[in-house]
Write a protein that holds these residues in place. Structure first.
Motif, PDB file in Angstrom:
ATOM      1  N   CYS A  65       4.656 -12.400   0.692  1.00 15.53           N
ATOM      2  CA  CYS A  65       5.339 -11.311  -0.015  1.00 15.53           C
ATOM      3  C   CYS A  65       6.839 -11.370   0.247  1.00 15.53           C
ATOM      4  O   CYS A  65       7.647 -11.127  -0.653  1.00 15.53           O
ATOM      5  CB  CYS A  65       4.789  -9.949   0.414  1.00 15.53           C
ATOM      6  N   LEU A  66       7.197 -11.702   1.478  1.00 19.22           N
ATOM      7  CA  LEU A  66       8.619 -11.862   1.820  1.00 19.22           C
ATOM      8  C   LEU A  66       9.247 -12.928   0.918  1.00 19.22           C
ATOM      9  O   LEU A  66      10.289 -12.709   0.294  1.00 19.22           O
ATOM     10  CB  LEU A  66       8.749 -12.251   3.305  1.00 19.22           C
ATOM     11  N   GLY A  67       8.570 -14.079   0.831  1.00 24.40           N
ATOM     12  CA  GLY A  67       9.093 -15.189   0.031  1.00 24.40           C
ATOM     13  C   GLY A  67       9.216 -14.816  -1.437  1.00 24.40           C
ATOM     14  O   GLY A  67      10.227 -15.106  -2.092  1.00 24.40           O
ATOM     15  N   ALA A  68       8.188 -14.133  -1.959  1.00 17.14           N
ATOM     16  CA  ALA A  68       8.196 -13.755  -3.374  1.00 17.14           C
ATOM     17  C   ALA A  68       9.307 -12.741  -3.639  1.00 17.14           C
ATOM     18  O   ALA A  68      10.071 -12.872  -4.603  1.00 17.14           O
ATOM     19  CB  ALA A  68       6.834 -13.179  -3.757  1.00 17.14           C
ATOM     20  N   SER A  69       9.408 -11.747  -2.776  1.00 22.27           N
ATOM     21  CA  SER A  69      10.409 -10.706  -2.960  1.00 22.27           C
ATOM     22  C   SER A  69      11.819 -11.295  -2.849  1.00 22.27           C
ATOM     23  O   SER A  69      12.715 -10.916  -3.606  1.00 22.27           O
ATOM     24  CB  SER A  69      10.196  -9.605  -1.919  1.00 22.27           C
ATOM     25  N   MET A  97      15.537  -7.439   6.094  1.00 19.01           N
ATOM     26  CA  MET A  97      16.107  -8.217   4.986  1.00 19.01           C
ATOM     27  C   MET A  97      16.234  -7.372   3.719  1.00 19.01           C
ATOM     28  O   MET A  97      16.692  -7.872   2.693  1.00 19.01           O
ATOM     29  CB  MET A  97      15.246  -9.459   4.706  1.00 19.01           C
ATOM     30  N   ARG A  98      15.799  -6.107   3.837  1.00 15.23           N
ATOM     31  CA  ARG A  98      15.923  -5.135   2.741  1.00 15.23           C
ATOM     32  C   ARG A  98      15.168  -5.598   1.486  1.00 15.23           C
ATOM     33  O   ARG A  98      15.637  -5.463   0.355  1.00 15.23           O
ATOM     34  CB  ARG A  98      17.394  -4.853   2.422  1.00 15.23           C
ATOM     35  N   LEU A  99      13.942  -6.088   1.723  1.00 16.96           N
ATOM     36  CA  LEU A  99      13.107  -6.541   0.616  1.00 16.96           C
ATOM     37  C   LEU A  99      12.091  -5.448   0.265  1.00 16.96           C
ATOM     38  O   LEU A  99      11.352  -4.990   1.142  1.00 16.96           O
ATOM     39  CB  LEU A  99      12.379  -7.841   1.001  1.00 16.96           C
ATOM     40  N   PRO A 100      12.041  -5.025  -1.007  1.00 15.70           N
ATOM     41  CA  PRO A 100      11.208  -3.876  -1.379  1.00 15.70           C
ATOM     42  C   PRO A 100       9.726  -4.206  -1.579  1.00 15.70           C
ATOM     43  O   PRO A 100       9.145  -3.919  -2.623  1.00 15.70           O
ATOM     44  CB  PRO A 100      11.861  -3.405  -2.683  1.00 15.70           C
ATOM     45  N   VAL A 101       9.114  -4.808  -0.579  1.00 18.64           N
ATOM     46  CA  VAL A 101       7.687  -5.141  -0.659  1.00 18.64           C
ATOM     47  C   VAL A 101       6.872  -3.846  -0.559  1.00 18.64           C
ATOM     48  O   VAL A 101       7.230  -2.950   0.203  1.00 18.64           O
ATOM     49  CB  VAL A 101       7.299  -6.099   0.493  1.00 18.64           C
ATOM     50  N   CYS A 102       5.809  -3.756  -1.356  1.00 15.97           N
ATOM     51  CA  CYS A 102       4.962  -2.557  -1.306  1.00 15.97           C
ATOM     52  C   CYS A 102       3.583  -2.903  -0.765  1.00 15.97           C
ATOM     53  O   CYS A 102       3.018  -3.946  -1.088  1.00 15.97           O
ATOM     54  CB  CYS A 102       4.850  -1.931  -2.692  1.00 15.97           C
ATOM     55  N   MET A 103       3.055  -1.986   0.053  1.00 18.31           N
ATOM     56  CA  MET A 103       1.792  -2.247   0.738  1.00 18.31           C
ATOM     57  C   MET A 103       0.936  -0.994   0.772  1.00 18.31           C
ATOM     58  O   MET A 103       1.447   0.116   0.843  1.00 18.31           O
ATOM     59  CB  MET A 103       2.097  -2.706   2.170  1.00 18.31           C
ATOM     60  N   THR A 104      -0.375  -1.214   0.726  1.00 21.35           N
ATOM     61  CA  THR A 104      -1.317  -0.119   0.975  1.00 21.35           C
ATOM     62  C   THR A 104      -1.894  -0.338   2.366  1.00 21.35           C
ATOM     63  O   THR A 104      -2.284  -1.453   2.712  1.00 21.35           O
ATOM     64  CB  THR A 104      -2.473  -0.149  -0.045  1.00 21.35           C
ATOM     65  N   PRO A 161      11.054  -1.509   2.167  1.00 16.93           N
ATOM     66  CA  PRO A 161       9.626  -1.628   1.836  1.00 16.93           C
ATOM     67  C   PRO A 161       8.869  -0.331   2.145  1.00 16.93           C
ATOM     68  O   PRO A 161       9.364   0.505   2.904  1.00 16.93           O
ATOM     69  CB  PRO A 161       9.149  -2.764   2.742  1.00 16.93           C
ATOM     70  N   SER A 162       7.695  -0.199   1.550  1.00 19.50           N
ATOM     71  CA  SER A 162       6.955   1.053   1.752  1.00 19.50           C
ATOM     72  C   SER A 162       5.462   0.824   1.933  1.00 19.50           C
ATOM     73  O   SER A 162       4.902  -0.149   1.433  1.00 19.50           O
ATOM     74  CB  SER A 162       7.172   1.982   0.557  1.00 19.50           C
ATOM     75  N   MET A 163       4.859   1.756   2.662  1.00 16.59           N
ATOM     76  CA  MET A 163       3.404   1.779   2.843  1.00 16.59           C
ATOM     77  C   MET A 163       2.876   3.087   2.273  1.00 16.59           C
ATOM     78  O   MET A 163       3.420   4.145   2.581  1.00 16.59           O
ATOM     79  CB  MET A 163       3.020   1.803   4.329  1.00 16.59           C
ATOM     80  N   VAL A 164       1.822   2.976   1.461  1.00 15.92           N
ATOM     81  CA  VAL A 164       1.044   4.169   1.127  1.00 15.92           C
ATOM     82  C   VAL A 164      -0.220   4.091   1.974  1.00 15.92           C
ATOM     83  O   VAL A 164      -0.930   3.079   1.955  1.00 15.92           O
ATOM     84  CB  VAL A 164       0.716   4.239  -0.378  1.00 15.92           C
ATOM     85  N   CYS A 165      -0.460   5.143   2.758  1.00 12.37           N
ATOM     86  CA  CYS A 165      -1.563   5.129   3.712  1.00 12.37           C
ATOM     87  C   CYS A 165      -2.671   6.069   3.245  1.00 12.37           C
ATOM     88  O   CYS A 165      -2.394   7.169   2.766  1.00 12.37           O
ATOM     89  CB  CYS A 165      -1.075   5.581   5.090  1.00 12.37           C
ATOM     90  N   LEU A 166      -3.902   5.598   3.373  1.00 11.70           N
ATOM     91  CA  LEU A 166      -5.048   6.453   3.050  1.00 11.70           C
ATOM     92  C   LEU A 166      -6.131   6.202   4.086  1.00 11.70           C
ATOM     93  O   LEU A 166      -6.234   5.090   4.615  1.00 11.70           O
ATOM     94  CB  LEU A 166      -5.585   6.171   1.649  1.00 11.70           C
ATOM     95  N   ASP A 167      -6.924   7.210   4.352  1.00 10.36           N
ATOM     96  CA  ASP A 167      -7.939   7.087   5.392  1.00 10.36           C
ATOM     97  C   ASP A 167      -9.054   6.139   4.967  1.00 10.36           C
ATOM     98  O   ASP A 167      -9.602   6.264   3.863  1.00 10.36           O
ATOM     99  CB  ASP A 167      -8.510   8.467   5.719  1.00 10.36           C
ATOM    100  N   GLY A 168      -9.392   5.217   5.847  1.00  9.81           N
ATOM    101  CA  GLY A 168     -10.464   4.264   5.598  1.00  9.81           C
ATOM    102  C   GLY A 168     -11.797   4.986   5.475  1.00  9.81           C
ATOM    103  O   GLY A 168     -12.072   5.922   6.229  1.00  9.81           O
ATOM    104  N   PHE A 169     -12.609   4.581   4.549  1.00  9.40           N
ATOM    105  CA  PHE A 169     -13.935   5.145   4.252  1.00  9.40           C
ATOM    106  C   PHE A 169     -13.873   6.602   3.794  1.00  9.40           C
ATOM    107  O   PHE A 169     -14.293   6.900   2.686  1.00  9.40           O
ATOM    108  CB  PHE A 169     -14.908   5.012   5.442  1.00  9.40           C
ATOM    109  N   THR A 170     -13.332   7.506   4.662  1.00  5.20           N
ATOM    110  CA  THR A 170     -13.374   8.925   4.306  1.00  5.20           C
ATOM    111  C   THR A 170     -12.570   9.200   3.041  1.00  5.20           C
ATOM    112  O   THR A 170     -12.791  10.199   2.378  1.00  5.20           O
ATOM    113  CB  THR A 170     -12.852   9.835   5.438  1.00  5.20           C
TER     114      THR A 170
END
Lengths: 391, 304
Positions: A65-69, A97-104, A161-170
């Protein structure tokens, strides 16, 4: 727009597809798998143009993702727990590196003992990596925040970059009704990614990721910290724009208006419970029941966690007598991570609420109505220690 | 100074901070000449990253990116995917790192990228130890070499195991082109690197690069010693094209210079000769070198 009964993981996959990333690089890990499997299906069926790199590890995923961004395209990954821990080194590099990678991040407990169930230790332990963090309570919020995260991260005032976090399973494995807007509406809200900053391009050779000596490093760090600090305003703007573009279609599937926090029945409250993620759904039910009995109680749900919305929280808790901070993470040898941050907001204030810290739901332990009621009555009656583990 | 027959354009600028006699800097010069303007370079943490990019200066006249120590192959994977989406597959993606990154800490990621078949060339400037952190042993350090973490002592002859055969490991990933090269033979190295870049798919060149600081050799002898490594058979030059070996050095072992000449020229092997000669270790090295050449020759003859 369409209303569908969807698994939260699939709602995220749908949002990612509609955000049109050019590169997806991910490694499967329970309970994130349903997201990457769905994305793989989209690729296999030609429903997305994205290049999907089936990497050999999470370290490889975030690095790809770093390389792509760095090459100037929108990139996405998803992980949790051990996977996020394995990424840790590169998380700092991507934000630096101020790369706007997005992650869940599908929140899951960390080993040892190995445990695949939910708590939030993984992303909370990654709060200092320089990424924006937002937490979802419902499937609809998963979808919405995923769309919003791209817009926030890529804003040239943010480039973080940012993370959207959600509870696993629940939450990740729960089916709920989700409103999916049209691709046209999504495109209007989230246009194609146009990199604002330096990218790898033979036409314009630039050096990315150099060594920063002591004479330069601190200034570069400061500019990065300033950017995430300033992003608080941009996040507010994006929330506002989203609220206007996508009004609520399904009652109670999300807040009427996205803000850094959601205030639930806090009018006239003496006691407020603070929490993040899917447990807020359970707390809301308990709050309703307690209110029926005349108890003055409300819930403050945090959606934005990094940057930490200090002013919003301070304002929301003004005049509240007692606050219980419920968290699914610990800092061994120290106080609860979120508890510390809430405390620090009020240190200089003359009027401050009494603060309690409750450690809940580690490693998938159920957080039931009874447990929430117990937390409420302990807070109300000043019973127990400052920090209590609710087993 | 121009090298006869090689492009005159320089993309790795003078004024970088490499040590005098640095073989890796010579390798970088060759890599950039072979890559040419339409290229993106990826480099892991290591000597060459540190000496070339002291912010806000840079020695690179080509787009260049550094992430971490382990991940140049993964970053290259992301770049290849992005270029594909952008319709810019004409751009060369060239990753290069030292043996620390390539043989050891980044190996899993390199293996993953080779298995996936991305269209990129990976060049290892092999100076046979972790030089950036001060000459610690790596998976590429040769048997008997003293490093700061494999020092020679009363109970140690230096590194006690043989150098990892990474070239074959990558060849067996199904790579269409892998080769060894030496900075002692710049034209040969240039041609091989160029071939690696021009061959579609993941390709690999392991270029031996003298490190005077780590090998404890005179700075003016870097090229000579890199030649000697080949002339003694210690570091044979060969290519494996679509799985077929071809050796480009004397195949007749009797025409080779004595292995001892190579060992004696370097401080890292000094303990094998002084205070007293370690016949057993020297003989073992000679035998393994001979055996390795024999095996390579057989591979070449069988067209394997």
């Amino acid at each position: 727009m369409t209303k569908k009964i969807m698994e939260a993981s699939h709602a995220i996959a749908e949002a990612v597809k509609m955000a049109k990333p050019a590169v997806i690089a991910a490694y499967p890990i329970t309970p994130q798998t349903h997201i990457v499997e769905k994305l793989s299906e989209f690729v296999a069926d030609g429903e997305t143009e994205a290049e999907y790199i089936r990497v050999e590890s999470e370290f490889g995923a975030i690095s790809a993702c770093l390389g792509a961004s760095a090459t100037g395209v929108r990139s996405y990954t998803a992980t949790c727990s051990q996977g996020l821990a394995l990424m840790n080194e590169v998380l700092f590099i991507v934000s630096g590196m101020r790369l706007p990678v997005c992650m869940t991040v599908v929140n899951r407990a960390l080993s040892a003992p190995i445990n695949i169930w939910n708590d939030q230790q993984d992303s909370i332990s990654a709060r200092d990596v320089g990424w924006i963090q937002m937490y979802a309570e419902t499937s609809q919020e998963c979808y919405d925040l995923t769309l919003m995260q791209f817009k926030i991260s890529e804003d040239h005032r943010v480039l973080t970059p940012s993370m959207v976090c959600l509870d696993g399973f629940t939450l990740s494995h729960v089916y709920e009704p989700v409103d999916i807007p049209s691709q046209k509406k999504v495109d209007e809200f989230l246009p194609d990614y146009v990199p604002y900053h330096a990218i790898l391009d033979p036409e314009q050779p630039l050096t990315l990721g150099p060594i920063g000596f002591p004479s330069e490093y601190m200034e570069l760090r400061k500019s990065q910290v300033d950017a995430i600090e300033n992003s608080i305003k941009v996040i507010e703007q994006v929330y506002k724009e989203f609220n206007e573009s996508f009004p609520v279609q399904i009652k109670d599937s999300r807040p009427e208006e996205y803000l850094h926090v959601e205030e639930y029945r806090m009018e006239g409250a003496d006691i407020v419970l603070i929490a993040m993620g899917s447990v807020c759904g359970t707390i809301k039910v308990v709050v309703d029941k307690l209110r029926e009995k005349g108890e003055k109680v409300g819930l403050l749900k945090l959606i934005t966690y990094r940057p930490f919305p200090r002013e919003t929280i301070k304002k929301a808790l003004k005049g509240i007598k007692k606050v219980a901070v419920l968290e699914k993470a610990v800092s061994p040898g120290g106080d609860g991570p979120m508890y510390c941050e809430i405390s620090s907001i009020f240190y200089d204030e003359k009027e401050k609420p009494g603060l309690r810290n409750f450690i809940i739901g580690l490693g998938g332990r159920d957080v039931t109505f009874d447990r929430i009621r117990k937390i409420y009555s302990m807070t109300k009656g000043d019973k127990g220690e400052k920090q209590e583990w609710v087993f | 100074m121009a090298i006869l027959g090689l492009p005159e354009e320089e993309y790795f600028s003078y004024g970088h901070r490499a040590c005098a006699g640095c073989g890796a800097a010579i390798a970088l010069r060759l890599i950039t000449k072979a890559a040419g303007r339409n290229s993106i370079l990826v480099e892991p943490t290591g000597c060459m990253e540190v000496i070339s990019t002291p912010y806000p200066e840079t020695a690179w006249k080509l787009p260049w990116v550094h992430g971490a120590f382990e991940n140049p192959a993964s970053i290259a994977s992301g770049i290849c995917a992005a270029l594909k989406v952008k319709g810019r597959e004409d751009v060369n993606v060239v990753a290069f790192g030292g043996d620390g990154s390539t043989y050891d800490i980044g190996f899993g990621h390199l293996s993953g990228a080779f298995e996936r078949g991305h269209n990129f060339a990976y060049i290892c400037y092999d100076n046979e130890a972790y030089m950036n952190t001060g000459i610690q042993r790596s998976g590429s350090t040769p048997y008997g070499a003293a490093t700061t973490t494999s020092p020679a002592g009363k109970k140690s002859i230096g590194k006690e195991v043989w150098k990892k055969d990474l070239v074959h490991v990558l060849a067996y990933h199904g790579s269409p082109y892998v080769a060894t090269a030496s900075i002692g033979y710049p034209t040969d190295a240039y041609k091989k690197i160029k071939k690696a870049i021009e061959t579609k798919g993941p390709t690999f060149v392991n270029i031996l690069a003298t490190c005077p600081t780590g090998w404890r050799t005179p700075t003016e002898k870097s090229v000579e010693i890199a030649k000697l490594a080949v002339e003694t058979g210690v570091f044979p030059l060969y290519e494996i094209v679509d799985g077929r070996h071809s050796i480009n050095m004397p195949k007749d072992a009797s025409r080779l210079k004595p292995v001892e000449d190579y060992l004696k020229a370097q401080g890292r092997f000094r303990h094998l000769f002084k205070p007293e000669r370690n016949d057993k270790a020297i003989k073992y090295i000679e035998e393994r070198v001979k055996e390795n050449l024999h095996r390579l020759t057989q591979c070449a003859e069988k067209c394997f």
